[in-house]
Design a protein around this motif. Sequence first.
Motif, PDB file in Angstrom:
ATOM      1  N   ALA A   1       0.830  -1.205   0.000  1.00  0.00           N
ATOM      2  CA  ALA A   1       0.000   0.000   0.000  1.00  0.00           C
ATOM      3  C   ALA A   1       0.861   1.250   0.000  1.00  0.00           C
ATOM      4  O   ALA A   1       0.583   2.221  -0.726  1.00  0.00           O
ATOM      5  N   ALA A   2       1.942   1.239   0.786  1.00  0.00           N
ATOM      6  CA  ALA A   2       2.842   2.396   0.843  1.00  0.00           C
ATOM      7  C   ALA A   2       3.536   2.615  -0.493  1.00  0.00           C
ATOM      8  O   ALA A   2       3.728   3.769  -0.929  1.00  0.00           O
ATOM      9  N   ALA A   3       3.918   1.529  -1.161  1.00  0.00           N
ATOM     10  CA  ALA A   3       4.571   1.653  -2.467  1.00  0.00           C
ATOM     11  C   ALA A   3       3.630   2.263  -3.499  1.00  0.00           C
ATOM     12  O   ALA A   3       4.050   3.080  -4.341  1.00  0.00           O
ATOM     13  N   PHE A   4       2.352   1.877  -3.446  1.00  0.00           N
ATOM     14  CA  PHE A   4       1.380   2.448  -4.384  1.00  0.00           C
ATOM     15  C   PHE A   4       1.134   3.932  -4.082  1.00  0.00           C
ATOM     16  O   PHE A   4       0.935   4.729  -4.995  1.00  0.00           O
ATOM     17  N   VAL A   5       1.144   4.300  -2.813  1.00  0.00           N
ATOM     18  CA  VAL A   5       1.015   5.715  -2.455  1.00  0.00           C
ATOM     19  C   VAL A   5       2.185   6.508  -3.035  1.00  0.00           C
ATOM     20  O   VAL A   5       1.999   7.591  -3.609  1.00  0.00           O
ATOM     21  N   LYS A   6       3.393   5.962  -2.885  1.00  0.00           N
ATOM     22  CA  LYS A   6       4.573   6.635  -3.422  1.00  0.00           C
ATOM     23  C   LYS A   6       4.464   6.803  -4.932  1.00  0.00           C
ATOM     24  O   LYS A   6       4.732   7.897  -5.473  1.00  0.00           O
ATOM     25  N   SER A   7       4.057   5.726  -5.630  1.00  0.00           N
ATOM     26  CA  SER A   7       3.897   5.804  -7.085  1.00  0.00           C
ATOM     27  C   SER A   7       2.803   6.791  -7.474  1.00  0.00           C
ATOM     28  O   SER A   7       2.931   7.515  -8.469  1.00  0.00           O
ATOM     29  N   TRP A   8       1.717   6.796  -6.693  1.00  0.00           N
ATOM     30  CA  TRP A   8       0.594   7.698  -6.969  1.00  0.00           C
ATOM     31  C   TRP A   8       1.038   9.158  -6.873  1.00  0.00           C
ATOM     32  O   TRP A   8       0.771   9.961  -7.776  1.00  0.00           O
ATOM     33  N   LYS A   9       1.738   9.483  -5.802  1.00  0.00           N
ATOM     34  CA  LYS A   9       2.199  10.861  -5.629  1.00  0.00           C
ATOM     35  C   LYS A   9       3.204  11.247  -6.712  1.00  0.00           C
ATOM     36  O   LYS A   9       3.162  12.367  -7.250  1.00  0.00           O
ATOM     37  N   GLN A  10       4.070  10.317  -7.042  1.00  0.00           N
ATOM     38  CA  GLN A  10       5.055  10.572  -8.096  1.00  0.00           C
ATOM     39  C   GLN A  10       4.364  10.759  -9.438  1.00  0.00           C
ATOM     40  O   GLN A  10       4.741  11.622 -10.237  1.00  0.00           O
ATOM     41  N   LEU A  11       3.332   9.947  -9.682  1.00  0.00           N
ATOM     42  CA  LEU A  11       2.573  10.039 -10.924  1.00  0.00           C
ATOM     43  C   LEU A  11       1.893  11.400 -11.061  1.00  0.00           C
ATOM     44  O   LEU A  11       1.986  12.053 -12.112  1.00  0.00           O
ATOM     45  N   LEU A  12       1.213  11.839 -10.006  1.00  0.00           N
ATOM     46  CA  LEU A  12       0.519  13.129 -10.074  1.00  0.00           C
ATOM     47  C   LEU A  12       1.523  14.274 -10.219  1.00  0.00           C
ATOM     48  O   LEU A  12       1.263  15.245 -10.948  1.00  0.00           O
ATOM     49  N   HIS A  13       2.655  14.149  -9.560  1.00  0.00           N
ATOM     50  CA  HIS A  13       3.695  15.168  -9.688  1.00  0.00           C
ATOM     51  C   HIS A  13       4.238  15.193 -11.116  1.00  0.00           C
ATOM     52  O   HIS A  13       4.472  16.269 -11.687  1.00  0.00           O
ATOM     53  N   ARG A  14       4.435  14.034 -11.693  1.00  0.00           N
ATOM     54  CA  ARG A  14       4.931  13.947 -13.067  1.00  0.00           C
ATOM     55  C   ARG A  14       3.956  14.598 -14.045  1.00  0.00           C
ATOM     56  O   ARG A  14       4.350  15.320 -14.967  1.00  0.00           O
TER      57      ARG A  14
END
Length: 360
Positions: free
Chosen positions: A337-350
């Motif tokens: 779950a934490a890894a998906f949160v990290k990817s999600w935030k990185q995705l929106l930032h990208r």
Amino acid sequence: MNQNLQELRATGQSLWLDNITRAILDDGSLARWIGEWGLTGLTSNPSIFDEAIGDGDAYDAAIADKHAAGKSGEALFIELALEDLRRAARLFEPAHAATDGVDGWVSMEISPLLAADTAGSVAAARRIHDQAQCRNLFVKIPGTPEGVPAIEQSIYDGVPVNVTLLFSTRQYLAAAEAYLRGIERRIADGRDPVVASVASLFVSRWDKAIASSAPTQLRNGLGIAIGKQAYRAYRELLESERWRRLEAAGARPQRLLWASTSTKDPGAPDTLYVAALAAPDTIDTIPEKTLRAFADHGRVDGVMASDGGDAEQLLQRYADAGIDTEELAERLQKDGAAAFVKSWKQLLHRIEDKAAALQH
């Protein structure tokens, strides 16, 4: 169709692609793989979309247009993702129609930020379902403790659900119970009992987690042992009186799906998990690289035993080695779950970075 993958499908297993990019839609690769590899579905997650959007310029025009129209953040991403998934869903529509809705699905994740928010997850699942307007799209909800009641309510609401981030048999059964309760409530209220669902059990992350601590002879076997145990629980549930009553009322099973089936250990066979997890009435969602490997040299080891075979003996060996699988399952779910949160935030930032750059 590729002979090796055809043999895998002949076991009664559906093969789905664990990937989506606009590029494989635009250049016809996905359509070709459906024919050559026998794919009948597709899964996505924040990490997959983060890589797809960051790799090249395939999404640039759409990002610029949507940003100019006032879209940003999560709303912009969901529109991008649903555009891709609707296109993929149309390619899988023949499989969906031929199986009367059992197969031919694509999946879209709710925000990973909602993993501990039951009400928020229910609302997000409904919004994505309504916005997609796509009959063969699953909404992915994590099987966390807070996600389990959201799964039940979403099923009751008629939202097809792909339960994600399941690692243990106990976690799988909690998701299965949520599905059953949702269907039972629908039947009690006179509603259609047919709401599709799959339960996604993650496999290879088990072995990655113990790679540095397990004895050499126990490496690369824990994920498969957990899979065997979960498959036994799945078959037992389908033989239960509770399920038979629901089936008699017209309900359909929540199918078990194997996720995370690429080999993480470079010293192990690259088709290890795919070969070992061949089982009737299941789904294997497989990354492109692993699909290519199996198409080239994969062999089916045999069909998984419905009683789990040697699962309990294998798991006892891990327990004897000091590996607490229940504790590890909880940690893997939290870490996932934490890894998906990290990817999600990185995705929106990208996406925001791209939108800003494309304005100039």
